[in-house]
Design a protein around this motif. Structure first.
Motif, PDB file in Angstrom:
ATOM      1  N   UNK A 199       0.918  -1.236  -0.097  1.00  0.00           N
ATOM      2  CA  UNK A 199      -0.101   0.080  -0.058  1.00  0.00           C
ATOM      3  C   UNK A 199       0.629   1.259   0.094  1.00  0.00           C
ATOM      4  N   UNK A 200       0.447   2.241  -0.636  1.00  0.00           N
ATOM      5  CA  UNK A 200       1.273   3.454  -0.801  1.00  0.00           C
ATOM      6  C   UNK A 200       0.480   4.579  -0.211  1.00  0.00           C
ATOM      7  N   UNK A 201       0.802   5.440   0.694  1.00  0.00           N
ATOM      8  CA  UNK A 201      -0.218   6.790   1.155  1.00  0.00           C
ATOM      9  C   UNK A 201       0.621   7.863   0.810  1.00  0.00           C
ATOM     10  N   UNK A 202      -0.098   8.815   0.024  1.00  0.00           N
ATOM     11  CA  UNK A 202       0.631  10.125  -0.344  1.00  0.00           C
ATOM     12  C   UNK A 202       0.525  11.224   0.536  1.00  0.00           C
ATOM     13  N   UNK A 203       1.122  12.058   0.281  1.00  0.00           N
ATOM     14  CA  UNK A 203       1.674  13.068   1.093  1.00  0.00           C
ATOM     15  C   UNK A 203       0.436  13.868   1.959  1.00  0.00           C
ATOM     16  N   UNK A 204      -0.971  14.138   1.258  1.00  0.00           N
ATOM     17  CA  UNK A 204      -1.923  14.781   1.791  1.00  0.00           C
ATOM     18  C   UNK A 204      -2.478  13.562   2.928  1.00  0.00           C
ATOM     19  N   UNK A 260       3.127  19.288   2.365  1.00  0.00           N
ATOM     20  CA  UNK A 260       3.860  19.811   1.398  1.00  0.00           C
ATOM     21  C   UNK A 260       5.510  19.976   2.037  1.00  0.00           C
ATOM     22  N   UNK A 261       5.802  18.647   2.562  1.00  0.00           N
ATOM     23  CA  UNK A 261       7.091  19.044   3.343  1.00  0.00           C
ATOM     24  C   UNK A 261       8.052  18.974   2.221  1.00  0.00           C
ATOM     25  N   UNK A 262       7.956  18.266   0.862  1.00  0.00           N
ATOM     26  CA  UNK A 262       8.977  18.408   0.138  1.00  0.00           C
ATOM     27  C   UNK A 262       9.252  19.636  -0.775  1.00  0.00           C
ATOM     28  N   UNK A 263       8.050  20.156  -0.809  1.00  0.00           N
ATOM     29  CA  UNK A 263       8.069  21.555  -1.481  1.00  0.00           C
ATOM     30  C   UNK A 263       8.898  22.686  -0.407  1.00  0.00           C
ATOM     31  N   UNK A 312      -6.206   2.364  -7.528  1.00  0.00           N
ATOM     32  CA  UNK A 312      -5.983   3.922  -7.080  1.00  0.00           C
ATOM     33  C   UNK A 312      -7.263   4.352  -6.140  1.00  0.00           C
ATOM     34  N   UNK A 313      -7.000   4.514  -5.025  1.00  0.00           N
ATOM     35  CA  UNK A 313      -8.356   4.823  -4.288  1.00  0.00           C
ATOM     36  C   UNK A 313      -8.022   5.998  -2.876  1.00  0.00           C
ATOM     37  N   UNK A 314      -9.069   6.146  -2.463  1.00  0.00           N
ATOM     38  CA  UNK A 314      -8.971   7.375  -1.314  1.00  0.00           C
ATOM     39  C   UNK A 314      -8.469   6.892  -0.060  1.00  0.00           C
ATOM     40  N   UNK A 315      -7.665   7.672   0.534  1.00  0.00           N
ATOM     41  CA  UNK A 315      -7.080   7.325   1.770  1.00  0.00           C
ATOM     42  C   UNK A 315      -8.325   8.050   3.245  1.00  0.00           C
ATOM     43  N   UNK A 316      -9.285   8.774   2.382  1.00  0.00           N
ATOM     44  CA  UNK A 316     -10.252   9.439   3.442  1.00  0.00           C
ATOM     45  C   UNK A 316     -11.391   8.483   3.363  1.00  0.00           C
ATOM     46  N   UNK A 317     -11.760   7.729   2.639  1.00  0.00           N
ATOM     47  CA  UNK A 317     -13.030   7.034   2.515  1.00  0.00           C
ATOM     48  C   UNK A 317     -12.806   5.759   1.939  1.00  0.00           C
ATOM     49  N   UNK A 318     -12.387   4.627   2.839  1.00  0.00           N
ATOM     50  CA  UNK A 318     -12.077   3.293   2.362  1.00  0.00           C
ATOM     51  C   UNK A 318     -13.213   2.578   1.918  1.00  0.00           C
ATOM     52  N   UNK A 319     -14.541   3.363   2.005  1.00  0.00           N
ATOM     53  CA  UNK A 319     -15.749   2.357   1.524  1.00  0.00           C
ATOM     54  C   UNK A 319     -15.750   2.374  -0.192  1.00  0.00           C
ATOM     55  N   UNK A 320     -15.031   3.527  -0.651  1.00  0.00           N
ATOM     56  CA  UNK A 320     -15.026   3.526  -1.947  1.00  0.00           C
ATOM     57  C   UNK A 320     -14.011   2.738  -2.801  1.00  0.00           C
TER      58      UNK A 320
END
Ligand code: ADP
Ligand code: ASP
Ligand code: MG
Length: 414
Positions: free
Chosen positions: A6-11, A45-48, A228-236
């Protein structure tokens, strides 16, 4: 053991609270019986922010030192995520790219993964730990830290999944999946339940920032199932990336806009065999992504050669192009940076001329001039003025009837 990556992005890991939510979801996955390997981006935005710090100190920092700095962003998030998992009573260990055996070439800031030596990963999984790997980074055979290019954590995820022969690679992000266009720029963009590797690869290369193009290339080459899916709503369920688009009819599936390109023109190049070879072979080894090469015949045996490159590659190639100009006696280089590339993507679209003519007709109707065009079996791209580009994106999206039901991106906490 069945493995899932699993990969979780910055936001998705942008605050401690979000890290805690992600930790819960990871544990739930483990409880379904999987060996779980997770890779994460730097928080928010840590990388920026790190890039900004570097530029304050040195406007042109060496790429090696920049990679050393940027890799710290991911080091923060892996340690915090491992702590969050431990706080919930599960075993976890965080590993940097170096520690987990991600070996890359020496092309700092745009390195490619050569191999993943999985011994350490397997050892930790064997001890029933959830392994958290720093995204976006690796190390050279000498042990120097490299990064894979902006957005490179997606590629870390797929590379880990391939190296471990995982069942599935899941990319969790701040929207519900892959849409027909960037849902932040095109409010009516439609969420797709599936898309082919070829289509999303093309969209990613043409500016759909949702996936790092190399991650899709790697998944396609190795038949790695990817969602590719949402980290804020695992039901989708999100978007599944599949082998082929089941639709036979050629159809536009996505519209993208890349505003991070520049057009370079070399005017008055002598019209003789071998000239294009001379110019472009001089760029070999600079790791530049060239695009849209155009040569037009001027007069008196002179041509103009134009091409586009990503903004970030510009500084790297200017000295080489200028040396070419001196050598062949062409006119000074022209650089136009207020351009954008608008593209439509869909399997087989160039086989139906109605699609191309519809696109050009729509752009004409908007009163916008097309400066360059390029096509492949799966895309048509036009270079247009940047200040008209957002409007063109929305109108072209509407023209191809791509608007659908969208849950607006902001609702997902981004
Ligand atoms: P992450 O940090 O999770 O990797 P990114 O910012 O790299 O997130 O990618 C997700 C963003 O990609 C979305 O917020 C969205 O604005 C953008 N995006 C661009 N094109 C698309 C598209 N076609 N579908 C979905 N998202 C897109
Ligand atoms: N943190 C890196 C970036 O912002 C890598 C990534 O997010 O994938 O580009
Ligand atoms: Mg990303």
């Amino acid at each position: 053991m069945k493995i899932i990556v699993q990969k979780y992005g910055g936001t998705s890991v942008g605050t401690t609270e979000r890290i805690q939510n992600v930790a819960k979801h990871i544990i739930e996955t483990k409880q379904k019986g999987y060996g779980v390997v997770v890779t994460v981006s730097a928080m928010g935005h840590a990388t920026d922010h790190l890039i900004k710090l570097a530029k304050e100190i040195n406007p042109n920092p060496s790429r090696r030192e920049l990679d050393m700095l940027l890799a710290t962003g991911e080091q923060t998030s892996i340690a915090l995520l491992a702590m969050a998992i431990e706080a919930l009573g599960e075993k976890a260990i965080s590993l940097t790219g170096y520690q987990c055996g991600i070996e890359t070439d020496e092309f700092y800031s745009k390195a490619r993964i050569n191999a993943i030596h999985t011994e350490r990963l397997r050892e930790e999984l064997g001890q029933d730990k959830i392994v958290i790997v720093a995204g976006f980074q690796g190390s050279t055979p000498h042990g120097d830290i490299t990064t894979l290019g902006r957005g490179g954590s997606d590629t870390t995820a797929v590379a880990l999944a391939v190296a471990l022969s995982a069942e599935l690679c899941e990319i969790y992000t701040d929207v519900y999946g892959i849409y027909s266009s960037d849902p932040r720029k095109v409010p009516g963009a439609k969420l797709m339940s599936s898309i082919s590797y070829d289509e999303i690869l093309e969209m990613a290369k043409l500016g759909a920032g949702v996936m790092h193009p190399r991650s899709v290339e790697l998944a396609r080459k190795n038949n790695m199932p990817l969602t590719v899916r949402s980290a804020f709503d695992y039901s989708v369920a999100g978007t599944k990336i599949v082998e082929v688009n089941p639709m036979e009819k050629a159809q536009v599936r996505g519209v993208t806009l890349d505003e991070h390109i520049v057009r370079i023109s070399v005017p008055n190049v002598p019209d003789r065999p071998g000239i294009a070879y001379k110019l472009f072979s001089s760029l070999v080894g600079l790791n530049v992504s060239l695009d849209m090469i155009l040569q037009n015949l001027n007069h008196d045996g002179l041509n103009d050669i134009s091409f586009t490159v990503p903004d970030e590659d510009l500084d790297r190639i200017i000295p080489t192009v200028e040396a070419f100009i001196d050598e062949v006696g062409a006119s000074p280089l022209l650089i136009k940076s207020d351009v954008a590339k608008l593209s439509i993507i869909g399997t087989g679209i160039t086989s139906d001329v109605k699609i191309a003519s519809g696109l050009f007709g729509k752009i004409y109707e908007l009163g916008i001039n097309i400066e360059m065009i390029s096509t492949s079996e799966i895309k048509i791209s036009c270079i247009i003025d940047q200040d008209q580009a957002q409007r063109a994106l929305q109108e072209v999206h509407r023209y191809f009837e791509l608007n659908g039901t969208t849950v607006h991106a902001e609702e997902q906490g981004a």
